[in-house]
Structure formats: C-alpha cells, structure tokens
Design an enzyme around this catalytic site. Sequence first.
Site, PDB file in Angstrom:
ATOM      1  N   LYS A   1      27.600 -50.089 -15.135  1.00 17.25           N
ATOM      2  CA  LYS A   1      26.933 -48.855 -14.695  1.00 17.25           C
ATOM      3  C   LYS A   1      26.963 -47.731 -15.722  1.00 17.25           C
ATOM      4  O   LYS A   1      26.033 -46.928 -15.773  1.00 17.25           O
ATOM      5  CB  LYS A   1      27.569 -48.347 -13.393  1.00 17.25           C
ATOM      6  CG  LYS A   1      27.195 -49.164 -12.177  1.00 17.25           C
ATOM      7  CD  LYS A   1      27.767 -48.528 -10.923  1.00 17.25           C
ATOM      8  CE  LYS A   1      27.430 -49.350  -9.702  1.00 17.25           C
ATOM      9  NZ  LYS A   1      27.886 -48.730  -8.461  1.00 17.25           N
TER      10      LYS A   1
ATOM     11  N   ASP B   1      23.589 -44.450  -5.532  1.00 20.90           N
ATOM     12  CA  ASP B   1      24.877 -44.577  -4.830  1.00 20.90           C
ATOM     13  C   ASP B   1      25.206 -43.308  -4.050  1.00 20.90           C
ATOM     14  O   ASP B   1      25.766 -43.359  -2.960  1.00 20.90           O
ATOM     15  CB  ASP B   1      26.014 -44.846  -5.829  1.00 20.90           C
ATOM     16  CG  ASP B   1      26.023 -46.280  -6.314  1.00 20.90           C
ATOM     17  OD1 ASP B   1      25.541 -47.167  -5.579  1.00 20.90           O
ATOM     18  OD2 ASP B   1      26.505 -46.518  -7.437  1.00 20.90           O
TER      19      ASP B   1
END
Length: 275
Positions: A74, A110
């Site tokens: 990420k 997220d």
Amino acid sequence: MLGACNLEFMFLYGIAAHPVEHSLSPLIHNALFKHFNIDAIYEKFDVDKEDLPEFLNKVRKENIAGLSVSVPNKQEIMKYLDEVDDVALKIGAVNTVINKNGRLFGTNTDYIGALRAVETCHGMFLRGRKILVIGAGGAARAVVYGLKNEGAEIFLTNRTIENAEQLAKDFDVHLVGYENFRNLQIDIIINTTTVGMQGESKNLSPYPAEFFQKDQIVMDIVYKPLMTKFLKDAKEKGCQIITGEKMLIYQALEQFELWTGKKADLDFVKGVLKL
Ligand code: ATR
C-alpha cells in the site's frame, strides 16, 4: 495481451498482495461483476514489494483496468503510479488503482470503509465524539483520517508509543497511555491492530477488558474471526459492537463504484460471503 485464460473477458481487475491466497476480494468483486452483468473478471496477483515495477508495467501493457492493493504494497506502490490523489497522500497509502488509458491513478477507500462501518451503529453522528483508536500502522492512518474529517476528537494509543508520534503529529490527535483510559469518557473504541486475528494472537485483545464501559461503541477491523476477544470482552461489558467485515466490505464497495459507477449494498456482499 492478457493471459489466454482471460481473453474471454472484456476487463481484467485484481488484487496485488503477498500473501494473496486467502484474500476475500475476488469473491466480493466477481460476485458484484456478475450481479451487474459486467463483462469483467477479478484475479489474485501474488505481488511482493520488489515485484511492483515489473507488475505495474504488465498492468499498463495488458490494460488491466483496476487494482486493489493490500499488504505489503500500500505504501510502496505510491512511487510507481502516475498520479496519487490528496487523500491517499495524506493517509500515506493507496488501496485502489484505476487505469485511465494507461495512466495509473491511486486513491484510498479504506477511510470510507471505516467511516461507513462506524455509521452502521444508528447512522452515528461523529462530530465532537471522543474516539479511542488503538494502533498506529497504515490501517490506523486511514481510520483516523476518516474520523477527523467528520469532526471527531481522536485519542490514540499504541504498543510502541514512538511509532504513534508521527501519526499524532500528521493528524493532530491526542496520544494516550493505559493510565488515562478511565478518565476520558470515550464514546467509541476502534482496534486497528492485528491483535486477535486467527493464529497466534487469536486469544489476545489489545485492550484491557476491565476498561470497557457499558454503552460504548466498540469496533474491530479484524474479521477473521468475526468475534474477536476484544469484541467478546466489550459485549460482556454491555457495549455495542461492530464486527470487522463491515470495513472490509465498505472499502470494496467504494472501490467497485470508482471502477464501474455501480453502487451495491452491504447485505448483498454479506450474502456472498455467507456472513
Ligand atoms: P497495518 O498497515 O495493517 O496497520 P502495520 O503498519 O504493521 O499494519 O501496523 C500494525 C499495528 O498493530 C501497529 O500499531 C502495531 O504496534 P507497534 O507500532 O507497537 O508495532 C500493532 N501491533 C501489532 N502486533 C501487536 C501486538 N501483539 N500488540 C499490540 N499491538 C500490536
């Protein structure tokens, strides 16, 4: 050219992670493509950090339409993308890539997943709420970003306090230790660490059970198992609990909407995952 097995589909998507075999994302996205009658398939790509440059060349060359990005990529992926939006820059992580005519654009869903999950508790109004976030990794940064945007007051605790200092500085949150928990009148507690996950820490909780107070809202982002020790302890103390599949599903729904423009709901995906 796509691999021979994919030629029958118009669009290819996938998750770039390592390890990738236990990911639930293919189940979710393939069910959504089918549901909306979209001629696409979502695959698992076993990609570790050092494989990223070569893999992203393949994404461009083979016109892979979009990616979910997970552990350990990420943060690392950000430097190889053509554009990263302000949200992902602030969080410091990309979990979603969109291929726009060969240019790779990174963003982060997220934080929306975390917000929507918290809001499942009676459409929670977050302005002015006191929220304790446990953990200071990438997941914590996304959670804190989302909650701060809604005007919540964030208290942060972490096993290694030094690891929390950068996050506290970047997002203007209060760093606290266990000794302060009782006096804080916290409304919501969120675990963003991996403690409680299936495996060696399954019977552990990152928070002392005796500190929970009745009617607090307690959320875990661990979803295997759904009922972590942290949530069991909270329930026994009369707290309302939010299980970890909600953030997983909501971040995926947001990703799916960015890729396709289609909106689906939590219950559809819960049905797919048999939860
Ligand atoms: P992610 O990107 O998924 O958030 P990460 O960046 O590795 O993962 O962060 C993991 C978080 O879980 C950290 O806050 C870590 O605490 P430390 O900063 O002290 O390492 C926390 N964590 C992991 N294992 C833990 C444990 N056994 N007890 C308490 N906290 C733990």
